[in-house]
Design a protein around this motif. Structure first.
Motif, short mmCIF file in Angstrom:
data_model
loop_
_atom_site.label_atom_id
_atom_site.label_comp_id
_atom_site.label_asym_id
_atom_site.label_seq_id
_atom_site.Cartn_x
_atom_site.Cartn_y
_atom_site.Cartn_z
N LEU A 173 -31.33 -11.95 -1.07
CA LEU A 173 -29.95 -12.42 -0.91
C LEU A 173 -29.59 -13.43 -2.00
CD1 LEU A 173 -27.34 -12.39 0.64
CD2 LEU A 173 -28.36 -13.92 2.34
N VAL A 174 -30.48 -14.35 -2.31
CA VAL A 174 -30.22 -15.32 -3.38
C VAL A 174 -29.99 -14.60 -4.71
CG1 VAL A 174 -31.27 -17.14 -4.78
CG2 VAL A 174 -31.42 -17.25 -2.29
N LYS A 175 -30.84 -13.65 -5.03
CA LYS A 175 -30.69 -12.90 -6.28
C LYS A 175 -29.39 -12.11 -6.28
CE LYS A 175 -32.19 -11.24 -10.25
NZ LYS A 175 -32.33 -12.10 -11.46
N THR A 176 -29.05 -11.54 -5.13
CA THR A 176 -27.81 -10.76 -5.00
C THR A 176 -26.60 -11.65 -5.25
OG1 THR A 176 -28.86 -9.26 -3.43
CG2 THR A 176 -26.46 -9.34 -3.42
N ILE A 177 -26.59 -12.83 -4.65
CA ILE A 177 -25.47 -13.76 -4.84
C ILE A 177 -25.34 -14.15 -6.30
CG2 ILE A 177 -24.64 -16.08 -4.30
CD1 ILE A 177 -25.98 -15.69 -1.51
N GLU A 178 -26.47 -14.43 -6.93
CA GLU A 178 -26.43 -14.81 -8.35
C GLU A 178 -25.80 -13.71 -9.20
OE1 GLU A 178 -30.51 -15.64 -9.13
OE2 GLU A 178 -30.42 -17.69 -8.31
N MET A 179 -26.06 -12.46 -8.86
CA MET A 179 -25.52 -11.35 -9.63
C MET A 179 -24.08 -11.02 -9.28
SD MET A 179 -28.87 -8.80 -9.67
CE MET A 179 -28.11 -7.61 -10.79
N LEU A 180 -23.67 -11.37 -8.06
CA LEU A 180 -22.34 -11.00 -7.58
C LEU A 180 -21.26 -12.06 -7.81
CD1 LEU A 180 -22.89 -9.41 -4.04
CD2 LEU A 180 -21.93 -8.25 -6.04
N LYS A 181 -21.64 -13.33 -7.78
CA LYS A 181 -20.63 -14.37 -7.56
C LYS A 181 -19.64 -14.54 -8.72
CE LYS A 181 -23.51 -18.38 -8.75
NZ LYS A 181 -24.07 -19.65 -8.23
N SER A 182 -19.96 -14.04 -9.90
CA SER A 182 -18.98 -14.08 -10.98
C SER A 182 -17.98 -12.94 -10.87
CB SER A 182 -19.68 -14.02 -12.34
OG SER A 182 -20.34 -12.79 -12.51
N THR A 183 -18.24 -12.01 -9.96
CA THR A 183 -17.39 -10.82 -9.80
C THR A 183 -16.61 -10.83 -8.50
OG1 THR A 183 -19.00 -9.53 -11.09
CG2 THR A 183 -17.42 -8.30 -9.75
N VAL A 184 -17.22 -11.32 -7.43
CA VAL A 184 -16.61 -11.26 -6.11
C VAL A 184 -17.00 -12.50 -5.31
CG1 VAL A 184 -18.55 -9.98 -5.09
CG2 VAL A 184 -16.27 -9.75 -4.09
N GLN A 185 -16.09 -12.96 -4.45
CA GLN A 185 -16.38 -14.10 -3.58
C GLN A 185 -17.41 -13.69 -2.53
OE1 GLN A 185 -15.14 -17.24 -3.58
NE2 GLN A 185 -13.63 -17.04 -5.21
N VAL A 186 -18.35 -14.59 -2.23
CA VAL A 186 -19.40 -14.32 -1.27
C VAL A 186 -19.49 -15.48 -0.28
CG1 VAL A 186 -21.90 -14.00 -0.98
CG2 VAL A 186 -20.74 -12.95 -2.93
N ALA A 187 -19.78 -15.16 0.98
CA ALA A 187 -20.08 -16.15 2.01
C ALA A 187 -21.27 -15.64 2.81
CB ALA A 187 -18.89 -16.42 2.91
N VAL A 188 -21.96 -16.56 3.49
CA VAL A 188 -23.19 -16.19 4.20
C VAL A 188 -23.23 -16.85 5.57
CG1 VAL A 188 -25.72 -16.31 4.18
CG2 VAL A 188 -24.49 -15.88 2.04
N ILE A 189 -23.62 -16.08 6.57
CA ILE A 189 -24.03 -16.61 7.87
C ILE A 189 -25.54 -16.41 7.95
CG2 ILE A 189 -23.92 -16.35 10.38
CD1 ILE A 189 -21.02 -15.40 10.02
N GLU A 190 -26.26 -17.50 8.14
CA GLU A 190 -27.73 -17.48 8.09
C GLU A 190 -28.28 -17.69 9.48
OE1 GLU A 190 -31.38 -17.04 6.89
OE2 GLU A 190 -29.78 -17.02 5.38
N GLY A 191 -29.05 -16.72 9.98
CA GLY A 191 -29.61 -16.82 11.31
C GLY A 191 -31.11 -17.04 11.29
#
Length: 266
Positions: free
Chosen positions: A84-102
């Motif tokens: 998930l961390v790697k995914t966010i790093e690759m995505l966040k310049s392209t699309v807004q991301v938010a996370v619910i962590e359980g």
């Protein structure tokens, strides 16, 4: 699954919100407290019906907000948070991301996610073994939901109970580490039957393991013929571009339960 699986939730949730949770903690078995098996069936139906009602509310809310929600399910140690961390790093310049962590306890994973500078809400379930739609609904109250964004819901590490609880997500993704064994789809079929995608993680370790990738995929597709499969390594980057393309491209997810498109802001 509470009355269904026996996990205990009441008074155990911590995520900066309070809510009453409709879990029954009595184990209704024949010969126990005078309850017959049909009582357990009724309790199961009541719990799941209440959860499904909350899930419908969440789904409608997310749809109206233009948010694409993904429920990540796996056993503990699958590499879910690292992916998930790697995914966010690759995505966040392209699309807004938010996370619910359980998680049952601690905010260690949420702290790793917050270090990527995306909005993150921690839910601690205490003895509870899964997130439910009521918890997620409360977490949504605290998240800034941006149109055309992605919400990742990282479920409690467990391949059993999360499969039975709809959270209002567009789809489920089952993450299976190659360190866990290629027979896991057969041992925990509900998780893979409910998933639109199986991500085989930690593939950089394959040279050191006796993991049969072809057999694992065949096992998963014997349970869910339509399941998509990607092989990735968050550490080496192998397969990550395909994973990101799948997340962003609705045509790649067509027929696999996804609703709507995700559009980049760049």
């Amino acid at each position: 699954m509470c009355g269904v699986c026996g996990c205990s939730h009441q008074g155990e949730h911590h995520h900066h919100h309070d809510h009453d949770h409709d879990h029954d903690h009595h184990h209704h078995r024949e010969g126990h407290a005078g309850h017959a098996p049909h009582d357990l069936v009724r309790i199961e139906k009541d719990i799941l019906a209440k959860n499904d009602a909350y899930a419908r509310e969440n789904r409608e809310r997310l749809k109206e907000a233009g948010v694409f929600a993904i429920n990540l399910v796996s056993s503990p140690g699958s590499g879910k948070t690292t992916l998930l961390v790697k995914t966010i790093e690759m995505l966040k310049s392209t699309v807004q991301v938010a996370v619910i962590e359980g998680d049952q306890e601690t905010s260690l994973d949420a702290e790793r996610i917050r270090a990527t500078n995306v909005p993150t809400i921690q839910i601690n379930t205490g003895r509870g073994c899964h997130l439910d739609a009521h918890m997620v609904g409360h977490a949504l109250d605290s998240l800034p939901l941006k149109r055309n964004s992605i919400l990742f819901i990282e479920n409690v590490g467990n391949l059993v109970c999360p499969a039975g609880f709809d959270l209002g997500e567009a789809l489920k993704v089952a993450i299976l580490s190659v360190t866990e064994g290629d027979d896991k789809p057969l041992k925990y079929p509900d998780a893979f039957a409910a998933a639109s995608m199986m991500v085989l993680s930690k593939i950089d370790l394959l040279p050191h393991l006796d993991f049969d990738v072809a057999a694992c995929i065949a096992h998963a597709r014997s349970i869910n013929p339509d399941i998509a499969v990607l092989q990735v390594s968050a550490r080496s980057g192998a397969g990550m571009v395909g994973w990101i393309d799948w997340l962003l491209n609705p045509s790649e997810r067509a027929g696999r339960g996804a609703e709507g498109a995700v559009h980049g802001n760049a």
